[in-house]
Motif scaffolding. Structure first.
Motif, PDB file in Angstrom:
ATOM      1  N   UNK A   1      20.654  -1.742 -74.201  1.00  0.00           N
ATOM      2  CA  UNK A   1      21.501  -2.936 -74.367  1.00  0.00           C
ATOM      3  C   UNK A   1      22.342  -2.848 -75.631  1.00  0.00           C
ATOM      4  N   UNK A   2      23.646  -3.032 -75.479  1.00  0.00           N
ATOM      5  CA  UNK A   2      24.552  -2.965 -76.624  1.00  0.00           C
ATOM      6  C   UNK A   2      24.865  -1.551 -77.083  1.00  0.00           C
ATOM      7  N   UNK A   3      24.324  -0.564 -76.391  1.00  0.00           N
ATOM      8  CA  UNK A   3      24.512   0.827 -76.820  1.00  0.00           C
ATOM      9  C   UNK A   3      25.472   1.598 -75.938  1.00  0.00           C
ATOM     10  N   UNK A   4      25.447   2.900 -76.096  1.00  0.00           N
ATOM     11  CA  UNK A   4      26.319   3.757 -75.322  1.00  0.00           C
ATOM     12  C   UNK A   4      25.477   4.662 -74.420  1.00  0.00           C
ATOM     13  N   UNK A   5      26.047   5.160 -73.341  1.00  0.00           N
ATOM     14  CA  UNK A   5      25.284   6.046 -72.458  1.00  0.00           C
ATOM     15  C   UNK A   5      24.832   7.302 -73.193  1.00  0.00           C
ATOM     16  N   UNK A   6      23.573   7.655 -72.963  1.00  0.00           N
ATOM     17  CA  UNK A   6      23.003   8.854 -73.564  1.00  0.00           C
ATOM     18  C   UNK A   6      22.477   9.742 -72.443  1.00  0.00           C
ATOM     19  N   UNK A   7      22.867  10.995 -72.495  1.00  0.00           N
ATOM     20  CA  UNK A   7      22.483  11.962 -71.464  1.00  0.00           C
ATOM     21  C   UNK A   7      20.970  12.142 -71.429  1.00  0.00           C
ATOM     22  N   UNK A   8      20.413  12.139 -70.210  1.00  0.00           N
ATOM     23  CA  UNK A   8      18.983  12.413 -70.039  1.00  0.00           C
ATOM     24  C   UNK A   8      18.765  13.813 -69.476  1.00  0.00           C
ATOM     25  N   UNK A   9      19.454  14.112 -68.356  1.00  0.00           N
ATOM     26  CA  UNK A   9      19.163  15.372 -67.670  1.00  0.00           C
ATOM     27  C   UNK A   9      20.258  15.698 -66.676  1.00  0.00           C
ATOM     28  N   UNK A  10      20.312  16.963 -66.284  1.00  0.00           N
ATOM     29  CA  UNK A  10      21.214  17.393 -65.216  1.00  0.00           C
ATOM     30  C   UNK A  10      20.405  18.177 -64.188  1.00  0.00           C
ATOM     31  N   UNK A  21      19.313  22.453 -55.158  1.00  0.00           N
ATOM     32  CA  UNK A  21      18.801  21.693 -54.031  1.00  0.00           C
ATOM     33  C   UNK A  21      17.287  21.536 -54.148  1.00  0.00           C
ATOM     34  N   UNK A  22      16.793  20.298 -54.014  1.00  0.00           N
ATOM     35  CA  UNK A  22      15.359  20.046 -54.069  1.00  0.00           C
ATOM     36  C   UNK A  22      14.750  20.113 -55.462  1.00  0.00           C
ATOM     37  N   UNK A  23      15.588  20.208 -56.471  1.00  0.00           N
ATOM     38  CA  UNK A  23      15.081  20.372 -57.843  1.00  0.00           C
ATOM     39  C   UNK A  23      14.320  19.128 -58.305  1.00  0.00           C
ATOM     40  N   UNK A  24      13.241  19.371 -59.028  1.00  0.00           N
ATOM     41  CA  UNK A  24      12.456  18.298 -59.647  1.00  0.00           C
ATOM     42  C   UNK A  24      12.259  18.667 -61.110  1.00  0.00           C
ATOM     43  N   UNK A  25      12.587  17.717 -61.974  1.00  0.00           N
ATOM     44  CA  UNK A  25      12.379  17.945 -63.405  1.00  0.00           C
ATOM     45  C   UNK A  25      11.639  16.757 -63.996  1.00  0.00           C
ATOM     46  N   UNK A  26      10.822  17.047 -64.984  1.00  0.00           N
ATOM     47  CA  UNK A  26      10.047  15.981 -65.625  1.00  0.00           C
ATOM     48  C   UNK A  26      10.322  15.948 -67.115  1.00  0.00           C
ATOM     49  N   UNK A  27      10.382  14.736 -67.635  1.00  0.00           N
ATOM     50  CA  UNK A  27      10.453  14.521 -69.081  1.00  0.00           C
ATOM     51  C   UNK A  27       9.417  13.446 -69.383  1.00  0.00           C
ATOM     52  N   UNK A  28       8.257  13.868 -69.820  1.00  0.00           N
ATOM     53  CA  UNK A  28       7.171  12.930 -70.135  1.00  0.00           C
ATOM     54  C   UNK A  28       6.926  12.006 -68.935  1.00  0.00           C
ATOM     55  N   UNK A  55      16.401  15.908 -57.093  1.00  0.00           N
ATOM     56  CA  UNK A  55      17.682  16.122 -56.432  1.00  0.00           C
ATOM     57  C   UNK A  55      17.366  16.470 -54.987  1.00  0.00           C
ATOM     58  N   UNK A  56      17.976  15.781 -54.053  1.00  0.00           N
ATOM     59  CA  UNK A  56      17.646  15.962 -52.649  1.00  0.00           C
ATOM     60  C   UNK A  56      17.997  17.348 -52.120  1.00  0.00           C
ATOM     61  N   UNK A  57      17.381  17.690 -51.007  1.00  0.00           N
ATOM     62  CA  UNK A  57      17.595  19.006 -50.405  1.00  0.00           C
ATOM     63  C   UNK A  57      19.049  19.217 -50.010  1.00  0.00           C
ATOM     64  N   UNK A  58      19.687  18.152 -49.555  1.00  0.00           N
ATOM     65  CA  UNK A  58      21.095  18.243 -49.140  1.00  0.00           C
ATOM     66  C   UNK A  58      22.057  18.039 -50.305  1.00  0.00           C
ATOM     67  N   UNK A  59      21.513  17.811 -51.480  1.00  0.00           N
ATOM     68  CA  UNK A  59      22.303  17.566 -52.693  1.00  0.00           C
ATOM     69  C   UNK A  59      23.247  16.373 -52.504  1.00  0.00           C
ATOM     70  N   UNK A  60      22.731  15.354 -51.820  1.00  0.00           N
ATOM     71  CA  UNK A  60      23.509  14.133 -51.646  1.00  0.00           C
ATOM     72  C   UNK A  60      22.802  12.916 -52.240  1.00  0.00           C
ATOM     73  N   UNK A  61      21.548  13.114 -52.650  1.00  0.00           N
ATOM     74  CA  UNK A  61      20.832  11.987 -53.218  1.00  0.00           C
ATOM     75  C   UNK A  61      19.931  12.448 -54.351  1.00  0.00           C
ATOM     76  N   UNK A  62      19.595  11.472 -55.191  1.00  0.00           N
ATOM     77  CA  UNK A  62      18.771  11.775 -56.353  1.00  0.00           C
ATOM     78  C   UNK A  62      17.980  10.533 -56.721  1.00  0.00           C
ATOM     79  N   UNK A  63      16.900  10.736 -57.430  1.00  0.00           N
ATOM     80  CA  UNK A  63      16.117   9.599 -57.887  1.00  0.00           C
ATOM     81  C   UNK A  63      15.576   9.852 -59.280  1.00  0.00           C
ATOM     82  N   UNK A  64      15.326   8.752 -59.961  1.00  0.00           N
ATOM     83  CA  UNK A  64      14.673   8.772 -61.272  1.00  0.00           C
ATOM     84  C   UNK A  64      13.468   7.850 -61.175  1.00  0.00           C
ATOM     85  N   UNK A  65      12.320   8.377 -61.482  1.00  0.00           N
ATOM     86  CA  UNK A  65      11.079   7.606 -61.414  1.00  0.00           C
ATOM     87  C   UNK A  65      10.454   7.562 -62.796  1.00  0.00           C
ATOM     88  N   UNK A  66      10.097   6.365 -63.237  1.00  0.00           N
ATOM     89  CA  UNK A  66       9.413   6.202 -64.511  1.00  0.00           C
ATOM     90  C   UNK A  66       7.994   5.710 -64.221  1.00  0.00           C
TER      91      UNK A  66
END
Lengths: 114, 108
Positions: free
Chosen positions: B39-48, B52-59, B65-76
């Motif tokens: 809130x009140x800040x600027x966008x900060x890069x998290x990850x790229x 296809x099908x890539x999964x990355x974790x940060x803590x 990244x979906x298999x078709x490279x058309x969808x993505x999700x972020x789960x906390x």
């Protein structure tokens, strides 16, 4: 040291005025951008410059004119300000031109047009 | 025109609950990036994500990244009050197109 710095941080002005926002990056990046974030938080690219040359110019009114005196600076000049120009303007830079690397954003300049 | 759809627009969770935001594109993306804006800040890069099908974790954050490279999700997992902010995905379709963001609020 701030990587991407913008001035001013806040700008309040009357309709019809002309104003400028300055941006400087000390990251040695070749590419700089201006984004507009409206009240609904939607981030929309306005311009992209690579090494002082314009490479992206989205459908932005020609009242908006970017100027890049060197690759470390990209300023935004706005003529004849309108109420709808009120927004937060973010400058950003990246190492690469092709959007395959991260964007580094400045802290934003909140423009309010009365 | 080019669009990256992101849902939900808002999410209110109790501290300790999980949170997920989703991005969808009608066209194949070269890559997808995720940013966080406090809130009140600027966008900060998290990850790229590129593959296809890539999964990355940060803590506690997991990015997919979906298999078709058309969808993505972020789960906390097990949200904390420091996770508050708006999370944006940005898809690369020649240009970098930002989703409209998901605003996360966390109740202590």
């Amino acid at each position: 040291d701030t990587a991407v710095s913008q001035t001013p941080k806040y700008l309040v002005t009357q309709m019809g005025n002309d104003k400028s926002i300055k941006c400087e990056q000390n990251l040695g990046h070749d590419t700089m951008y201006w984004y507009k974030q409206d009240s609904k938080k939607f981030l929309k690219i306005m311009f992209s410059y690579n090494n002082k040359e314009l490479i992206i110019n989205e459908t932005v009114p020609n009242r908006f004119s970017p100027k890049s005196p060197d690759k470390a600076h990209l300023n935004l000049h706005i003529n004849s300000l309108e109420l709808g120009d009120s927004a937060v303007y973010f400058c950003a830079s990246s190492l690469r031109t092709d959007f395959t690397g991260e964007l580094f954003f400045g802290e934003g300049s909140r423009l309010t047009v009365l | 025109g080019q669009q990256v759809m992101q849902i939900p627009q808002y999410q209110h969770v109790q501290e300790g609950e999980d949170f997920t935001t989703y991005c969808n594109s009608s066209t194949t993306l070269s890559n997808i990036q995720w940013y966080k804006q406090r809130p009140g800040g600027h966008p900060v890069f998290l990850i790229q994500l590129v593959k296809s099908g890539e999964v990355k974790k940060q803590k506690r954050l997991t990015f997919q990244f979906g298999e078709a490279k058309k969808n993505s999700s972020l789960h906390i997992t097990a949200t904390q009050t420091t996770d508050v902010g708006t999370y944006f995905c940005a898809g690369h379709q020649g240009n970098l197109i930002f989703g409209k963001g998901t605003k996360l609020s966390v109740k202590p």
